[in-house]
Design a protein around this motif. Structure first.
Motif, PDB file in Angstrom:
ATOM      1  N   VAL A 111       0.718  -1.059  -0.136  1.00 61.22           N
ATOM      2  CA  VAL A 111      -0.145  -0.081   0.130  1.00 61.22           C
ATOM      3  C   VAL A 111       0.882   1.134   0.126  1.00 61.22           C
ATOM      4  O   VAL A 111       1.811   1.420   0.926  1.00 61.22           O
ATOM      5  CB  VAL A 111      -0.944   0.083   1.172  1.00 61.22           C
ATOM      6  N   ASP A 112       0.696   2.239  -0.965  1.00 55.73           N
ATOM      7  CA  ASP A 112       1.421   3.493  -1.057  1.00 55.73           C
ATOM      8  C   ASP A 112       0.640   4.648  -0.641  1.00 55.73           C
ATOM      9  O   ASP A 112       1.040   5.655   0.103  1.00 55.73           O
ATOM     10  CB  ASP A 112       1.484   3.704  -2.772  1.00 55.73           C
ATOM     11  N   ILE A 113      -0.667   4.552  -0.730  1.00 60.32           N
ATOM     12  CA  ILE A 113      -1.707   5.462  -0.591  1.00 60.32           C
ATOM     13  C   ILE A 113      -2.758   4.827   0.433  1.00 60.32           C
ATOM     14  O   ILE A 113      -3.486   4.051  -0.117  1.00 60.32           O
ATOM     15  CB  ILE A 113      -2.267   6.256  -1.900  1.00 60.32           C
ATOM     16  N   LEU A 114      -2.881   5.025   1.640  1.00 59.07           N
ATOM     17  CA  LEU A 114      -4.047   4.679   2.346  1.00 59.07           C
ATOM     18  C   LEU A 114      -5.030   5.844   2.439  1.00 59.07           C
ATOM     19  O   LEU A 114      -4.610   6.959   3.195  1.00 59.07           O
ATOM     20  CB  LEU A 114      -3.731   4.260   3.829  1.00 59.07           C
ATOM     21  N   VAL A 115      -6.355   5.619   2.283  1.00 55.97           N
ATOM     22  CA  VAL A 115      -7.415   6.520   2.529  1.00 55.97           C
ATOM     23  C   VAL A 115      -8.361   5.946   3.595  1.00 55.97           C
ATOM     24  O   VAL A 115      -8.831   4.901   3.233  1.00 55.97           O
ATOM     25  CB  VAL A 115      -8.206   7.099   1.387  1.00 55.97           C
ATOM     26  N   ASN A 116      -8.234   6.580   4.774  1.00 58.38           N
ATOM     27  CA  ASN A 116      -9.295   6.041   5.767  1.00 58.38           C
ATOM     28  C   ASN A 116     -10.487   6.831   5.857  1.00 58.38           C
ATOM     29  O   ASN A 116     -10.637   7.868   6.100  1.00 58.38           O
ATOM     30  CB  ASN A 116      -8.731   6.546   7.099  1.00 58.38           C
ATOM     31  N   SER A 117     -11.405   6.063   4.718  1.00 61.27           N
ATOM     32  CA  SER A 117     -12.837   6.634   4.518  1.00 61.27           C
ATOM     33  C   SER A 117     -13.946   6.168   5.411  1.00 61.27           C
ATOM     34  O   SER A 117     -14.997   6.620   5.426  1.00 61.27           O
ATOM     35  CB  SER A 117     -13.207   6.824   3.233  1.00 61.27           C
ATOM     36  N   ALA A 118     -13.946   5.087   6.248  1.00 61.55           N
ATOM     37  CA  ALA A 118     -14.699   4.319   6.786  1.00 61.55           C
ATOM     38  C   ALA A 118     -15.152   5.199   8.103  1.00 61.55           C
ATOM     39  O   ALA A 118     -14.226   5.851   8.730  1.00 61.55           O
ATOM     40  CB  ALA A 118     -14.348   2.970   7.171  1.00 61.55           C
ATOM     41  N   GLY A 119     -16.464   5.172   8.188  1.00 63.20           N
ATOM     42  CA  GLY A 119     -17.047   6.213   9.281  1.00 63.20           C
ATOM     43  C   GLY A 119     -18.525   6.193   9.346  1.00 63.20           C
ATOM     44  O   GLY A 119     -18.903   5.839   8.228  1.00 63.20           O
ATOM     45  N   ALA A 120     -18.885   6.570  10.464  1.00 61.00           N
ATOM     46  CA  ALA A 120     -20.520   6.727  10.469  1.00 61.00           C
ATOM     47  C   ALA A 120     -20.864   7.871  11.655  1.00 61.00           C
ATOM     48  O   ALA A 120     -20.222   7.918  12.448  1.00 61.00           O
ATOM     49  CB  ALA A 120     -21.257   5.684  10.637  1.00 61.00           C
ATOM     50  N   ALA A 121     -22.024   8.404  11.683  1.00 65.32           N
ATOM     51  CA  ALA A 121     -22.504   9.410  12.339  1.00 65.32           C
ATOM     52  C   ALA A 121     -23.735   9.049  12.983  1.00 65.32           C
ATOM     53  O   ALA A 121     -24.517   8.576  12.413  1.00 65.32           O
ATOM     54  CB  ALA A 121     -22.329  10.930  12.068  1.00 65.32           C
ATOM     55  N   GLU A 122     -23.669   9.094  14.570  1.00 65.27           N
ATOM     56  CA  GLU A 122     -24.875   9.055  15.239  1.00 65.27           C
ATOM     57  C   GLU A 122     -25.251  10.072  15.820  1.00 65.27           C
ATOM     58  O   GLU A 122     -24.231  10.796  16.376  1.00 65.27           O
ATOM     59  CB  GLU A 122     -24.810   7.746  15.984  1.00 65.27           C
ATOM     60  N   THR A 123     -26.534  10.491  15.925  1.00 62.93           N
ATOM     61  CA  THR A 123     -26.779  11.732  16.938  1.00 62.93           C
ATOM     62  C   THR A 123     -27.617  11.486  18.076  1.00 62.93           C
ATOM     63  O   THR A 123     -28.464  10.609  18.049  1.00 62.93           O
ATOM     64  CB  THR A 123     -27.386  12.829  15.982  1.00 62.93           C
TER      65      THR A 123
END
Length: 252
Positions: A78-90
């Motif tokens: 892996v040369d480029i890691l994009v940490n895009s996993a996520g979620a929002a709860e209110t």
């Protein structure tokens, strides 16, 4: 093709911002792998990007380790890691329970830690790498009724800044992008739930969401993706430790 031949791994790549990032990186020449939990959706994104899909929950360290190893076996280190996993709860702070806090911290912060810890040593050994995390404007200024999510995203930005200092002379850069409210299915689903609960028209609810954005609109996922490609560019080596708001001029 500024990223020609470089392996870009995108967590949370099955939809929304993550899927847009995968497409943009592929368009810039990267070999893309997408990671998430929804295999069917991941396969569709990977097919469009000409890449591969691997499945894991980013909060499960062993499963994440195995999935990243599978991606590297198929595409290379892996040369480029994009940490895009996520979620929002209110929830109002006084109404939020331990489970909500644990979910938000695990998914939005610990998942970033686990993925980064897995790929960073290889980047340092090779003398080049990009770690780019999708944070949020909530990590820059905070929002009411989203204290757990906001705290986790502040943590991502703190982690980004600390790692950027540790890696400053290594050839690895570490940055975060901080979208405002973005036109994704998650936001549309949230608006639909609010409309049903409050009786307000969806258009009015969206207007309330974007009231702090001087452009008075939702951000497009592709706008976030183009920022990620710029940060991944080998010519962007001086950009590190930054938390870049993609938010239509919203003041942080």
């Amino acid at each position: 093709m500024i990223l020609d031949g470089r392996h870009a791994l995108v967590t949370g790549g099955s939809r929304g911002i993550g899927a847009a990032i995968a497409a943009a990186l592929a368009g810039a020449g990267a070999r893309v792998s997408v990671l998430g939990r929804d295999r069917a959706a991941l396969d569709a994104v990977a097919a469009r990007a000409g890449g591969i899909a691997v499945t894991a929950d980013v909060t499960d360290g062993m499963a994440l380790e195995a999935a990243i190893a599978e991606a590297e076996a198929g595409v290379g280190p892996v040369d480029i890691l994009v940490n895009s996993a996520g979620a929002a709860e209110t929830a109002k702070f006084t109404a939020s329970d331990d489970d909500l806090w644990e979910r938000m911290i695990a998914l939005n912060l610990i998942g970033v830690v686990l993925a980064t810890r897995r790929v960073l040593p290889g980047m340092l050994e090779r003398g080049w790498g990009r770690v780019i995390s999708v944070a949020s404007t909530a990590g820059l200024k905070g929002y009411a009724y989203a204290s757990a999510y906001s705290a986790a995203k502040h943590g991502v930005i703190g982690l980004t800044r600390s790692l950027a200092l540790e890696t400053a002379r290594s050839g690895v850069t570490v940055n975060a992008v901080c979208p405002g409210y973005t036109d994704t299915d998650l936001v549309r689903d949230s608006v639909a739930r609010l409309a049903q609960r409050t009786g307000k028209p969806a258009e009015a609810l969206v207007a309330e969401m974007v009231a702090g954005n001087p452009q008075r609109r939702l951000i497009e996922p592709e706008e976030v993706a183009r920022t990620v490609v710029w940060l991944a560019d080998p010519a962007s080596g001086a950009m590190t430790g930054q938390a870049i708001a993609v938010a239509g001029g919203e003041i942080m």
